[in-house]
Design an enzyme around this catalytic site. Structure first.
Site, PDB file in Angstrom:
ATOM      1  N   TYR A  26      44.368  43.023  41.536  1.00 49.29           N
ATOM      2  CA  TYR A  26      44.893  41.660  41.667  1.00 49.29           C
ATOM      3  C   TYR A  26      45.531  41.267  40.348  1.00 49.29           C
ATOM      4  CZ  TYR A  26      45.081  36.570  42.132  1.00 49.29           C
ATOM      5  OH  TYR A  26      45.516  35.263  42.174  1.00 49.29           O
ATOM      6  N   ASP A  60      47.796  44.646  32.579  1.00 44.86           N
ATOM      7  CA  ASP A  60      47.302  43.314  32.895  1.00 44.86           C
ATOM      8  C   ASP A  60      45.908  43.203  32.279  1.00 44.86           C
ATOM      9  OD1 ASP A  60      46.158  41.067  33.910  1.00 44.86           O
ATOM     10  OD2 ASP A  60      46.693  41.449  36.000  1.00 44.86           O
ATOM     11  N   LYS A  77      43.110  33.611  30.858  1.00 47.04           N
ATOM     12  CA  LYS A  77      41.658  33.382  30.936  1.00 47.04           C
ATOM     13  C   LYS A  77      40.999  33.098  29.578  1.00 47.04           C
ATOM     14  CE  LYS A  77      41.069  35.636  35.398  1.00 47.04           C
ATOM     15  NZ  LYS A  77      40.434  35.005  36.489  1.00 47.04           N
TER      16      LYS A  77
HETATM   17  C1  LIG Z   1      43.525  40.831  36.401  1.00 50.21           C
HETATM   18  C2  LIG Z   1      44.072  39.484  36.745  1.00 50.21           C
HETATM   19  N1  LIG Z   1      45.377  39.231  36.548  1.00 50.21           N
HETATM   20  C3  LIG Z   1      45.911  38.033  36.822  1.00 50.21           C
HETATM   21  C4  LIG Z   1      45.149  37.021  37.341  1.00 50.21           C
HETATM   22  C5  LIG Z   1      45.756  35.686  37.636  1.00 50.21           C
HETATM   23  O1  LIG Z   1      45.338  34.762  36.693  1.00 50.21           O
HETATM   24  P1  LIG Z   1      45.406  33.190  37.014  1.00 50.21           P
HETATM   25  O2  LIG Z   1      44.361  32.917  38.047  1.00 50.21           O
HETATM   26  O3  LIG Z   1      45.166  32.550  35.700  1.00 50.21           O
HETATM   27  O4  LIG Z   1      46.772  32.934  37.534  1.00 50.21           O
HETATM   28  C6  LIG Z   1      43.783  37.233  37.550  1.00 50.21           C
HETATM   29  C7  LIG Z   1      42.911  36.167  38.087  1.00 50.21           C
HETATM   30  O5  LIG Z   1      41.801  36.341  38.464  1.00 50.21           O
HETATM   31  C8  LIG Z   1      43.237  38.504  37.263  1.00 50.21           C
HETATM   32  O6  LIG Z   1      41.939  38.765  37.458  1.00 50.21           O
END
Ligand SMILES: Cc1ncc(COP(=O)(O)O)c(C=O)c1O
Length: 459
Positions: free
Chosen positions: A167, A269, A297
Site C-alpha cells: 500500500y 516508500d 507519518k
Molecule cells: C507504506 C505507506 N505508504 C503510503 C501511505 C499513505 O500515507 P497517508 O495515509 O499519509 O496518505 C501509507 C499509509 O498507511 C503507507 O503505509
C-alpha cells in the site's frame, strides 16, 4: 531458522470461541464509543473520519493521549502501540513537540511561503538518507504520488512497477493490487493489475505492473517484456502493510540493478519504515540507496506531513521545472516546526537504542511464549516497528500473507485491547509502533497479554 509448527483443528475451534468472547468484552467496555458512532453517522459518512478507522467489532473513539498512553472515550487507558498507524514515535504530548507547536502557532500557522525550519528539516533528512535534495507535502499519499509523477516526467515513460500487496496511499496509480483477495490476483508468476477499491479507471491501473515481493526473476521478466517503457519501480524496502516482511538477502540490491539496467528509477516508500526503523530508515539500515525516498507519518511528530527526497539528478528535475512539485500546504510552518524538533531533538540516535531495547523485550518475551505454548507464530521487529506473524513458516510475500488465518491476529488484537494495549486494528496487516515515551513496563504488558492469549488458546 524456519519453524515448522502448524495450527491444529482444536486451536482453530478454540480461536472462534476466543474471538466471540473477546468481542463481547470489548463492546461491553465501550458503550460511549458505541453511542458516538451512532451520533456521528448523522454527520460523518459511515460515522468515521476515514474508512480504515472502521474496524471490527466496533470503532474506538478516543478522548486523549498522554506519553505512551491513549485514553478512549469510555475512560479506558491503553499502552498505545497503534501509534496512529505508525505516526507516534514521539508519543503523546511530548513536551518538546508541545513547545514547538505552541511556539509556532501564535506567530502564524500558514503562509505558503517557506520558513527557515524547512532548510533544517531538509538538511536533517539529507544526512539521514544520504539523498541531497528534498521537497515537502502533507501526506504519504502525496509523497508517493509525487514520486510516480517524477519518475514518469524524467523518463518520459508511463509504466510503473509495484509490488503485490504493498500500500502506497490512495492515489489512482498505486491503488493497484494492494489488499485484493485471491480471486483477483491472477497467476503467481504474472500477477494481475487489479484495482484496489472502486473509482479507479482501468486505463490507469493498466499502467501499473505488479510483481511479487522478494522475486527478482519476476522483476526481470516484467522489465524484459516492457523494454524501454517502464518509468520506475516503487516498493516498501521492508513490506509493512502485510505485517512485517523483510527483504531477502540481496533482493533490494538486485532490484536496484534490474531497474537501473533498464534506465528506470527506483523509489522507496519509507512512509512507515522511514524514521522509525533506524536513524537512516530502511535505506540506511539495509544499505541500498534508491533514487527517491518517500516519507510521511512519524517524521512530523504527529502533525500532517510528507516528503520526497532524491539524488541531484532526480530532484534537479524539480529544480529545473521539468516536474512542478506543488501544494498550498507544502512546507507548512507548523509541520516544519514539529518535524524539526522531531528529527533534531527527539528521534536522536539514543531514541533508536531505546526502541531496540523495548523491542528486544517484546520479541524475546513473545518468542519465549511461542516456545512454551508451542505456537505456530514468530515475532519480528525493526527499530520502533514490529509484529507477530501467526504462521509456522516464514512469510515471504503477499500471497503467503494472504493465506494466514485472520482470526489469529483478530483474537490477539482483542486480547491486547481488553488487556490495556492498543495495537492498530486490521491486526494481520499492521504492526506496532513504539515511542520514545514507552517504558519497559509498557513492553512487558504486551508480552503478558500475549501470554494470556496463548494460555487461553491452549486451555
Ligand atoms: C507504506 C505507506 N505508504 C503510503 C501511505 C499513505 O500515507 P497517508 O495515509 O499519509 O496518505 C501509507 C499509509 O498507511 C503507507 O503505509
Amino acid at each position: 531458522m524456519e519453524t515448522v509448527r502448524s495450527w491444529t483443528e482444536r486451536d482453530l475451534r478454540r480461536l472462534d470461541e476466543i474471538v466471540v468472547e473477546g468481542e463481547r468484552r470489548f463492546k461491553e467496555r465501550q458503550p460511549r464509543s458505541r453511542a458516538l458512532i451512532g451520533e456521528a453517522r448523522a454527520v460523518l459518512a459511515g460515522g468515521a473520519t476515514s474508512s480504515w478507522q472502521i474496524a471490527r467489532p466496533q470503532m474506538v473513539w478516543v478522548s486523549h493521549g498522554e506519553g505512551s498512553k491513549i485514553f478512549d472515550a469510555d475512560g479506558g487507558e491503553y499502552v498505545d502501540l497503534h501509534g496512529g498507524y505508525g505516526v507516534g514515535a514521539v508519543g503523546h504530548g511530548h513536551p518538546k513537540i508541545v513547545e514547538a507547536v505552541a511556539g509556532r502557532a501564535p506567530r502564524g500557522t500558514h503562509f505558503a511561503q517557506p520558513t527557515e525550519d524547512a532548510i533544517v528539516v531538509a538538511g536533517e533528512l539529507a544526512g539521514r538518507f544520504g539523498l541531497p535534495l528534498w521537497r515537502f507535502s502533507n501526506s504519504g499519499t502525496e509523497a508517493t504520488m509525487d514520486a510516480v509523477h517524477l519518475m514518469r516526467a524524467i523518463t518520459g515513460r508511463d509504466l510503473i512497477v509495484k509490488v503485490e500487496g504493498c500500500y502506497h496511499g490512495h492515489h489512482d496509480s498505486l491503488m493497484v493490487s494492494v489488499s485484493n483477495g485471491e480471486e483477483e490476483l491472477g497467476p503467481a508468476e504474472r500477477p494481475s493489475s487489479a484495482p484496489s477499491g472502486t473509482g479507479i479507471p482501468a486505463a490507469i491501473t493498466d499502467l501499473t505492473l505488479i510483481v511479487p515481493y522478494n522475486d527478482l526473476d519476476a522483476l526481470e521478466r516484467v522489465f524484459a517484456e516492457h523494454r524501454g517503457k517502464i518509468a520506475g519501480m516503487i516498493l516498501e524496502p521492508i513490506m509493512m502493510n502485510a505485517g512485517v516482511i523483510p527483504p531477502e538477502q540481496g533482493y533490494l540490491e538486485g532490484v536496484r540493478e534490474v531497474v537501473h539496467a533498464h534506465d528506470a528509477l527506483l523509489a522507496f516508500d519509507e512512509v512507515k519504515c522511514g524514521v522509525t526503523t533506524s536513524y537512516g530508515g530502511a535505506t540506511g539500515y539495509l544499505g541500498v540507496r534508491p533514487d527517491i525516498v518517500c516519507l510521511a507519518k512519524a517524521m512530523g511528530g504527529g502533525v500532517p506531513c510528507g516528503a520526497i527526497g532524491g539524488t541531484e539528478e532526480v530532484m534537479g528535475r524539480i529544480a529545473d521545472g521539468t516536474y512542478e512539485q506543488v501544494g498550498t500546504f507544502n512546507g507548512n510552518p507548523l509541520t516544519m516546526a514539529a518535524a524539526r524538533t522531531t528529527l533534531t531533538e527527539i528521534l536522536t540516535p539514543e531514541a533508536y537504542e531505546h526502541f531496540d531495547r523495548l523491542a528486544g523485550i517484546m520479541v524475546d518475551g513473545s518468542r519465549a511464549v511461542i516456545e512454551e505454548y508451542e505456537l505456530a507464530a514468530y515475532p519480528l521487529s525493526f527499530g520502533a516497528k514490529g509484529s507477530i506473524t501467526f504462521s509456522g513458516s516464514r512469510v515471504h510475500n503477499y500471497r503467503d500473507f494472504l493465506a494466514l488465518d485472520d482470526r489469529f491476529s483478530q483474537a490477539h488484537w482483542l486480547f491486547q485491547h481488553n488487556g490495556g494495549v492498543f495495537l492498530p486494528p486490521w491486526g494481520k496487516a499492521e504492526q506496532w509502533t513504539l515511542s520514545v515515551q514507552h517504558s519497559e513496563d509498557d513492553a512487558r504488558r504486551f508480552v503478558d497479554n500475549f501470554e494470556a492469549f496463548a494460555r487461553a488458546l491452549r486451555r
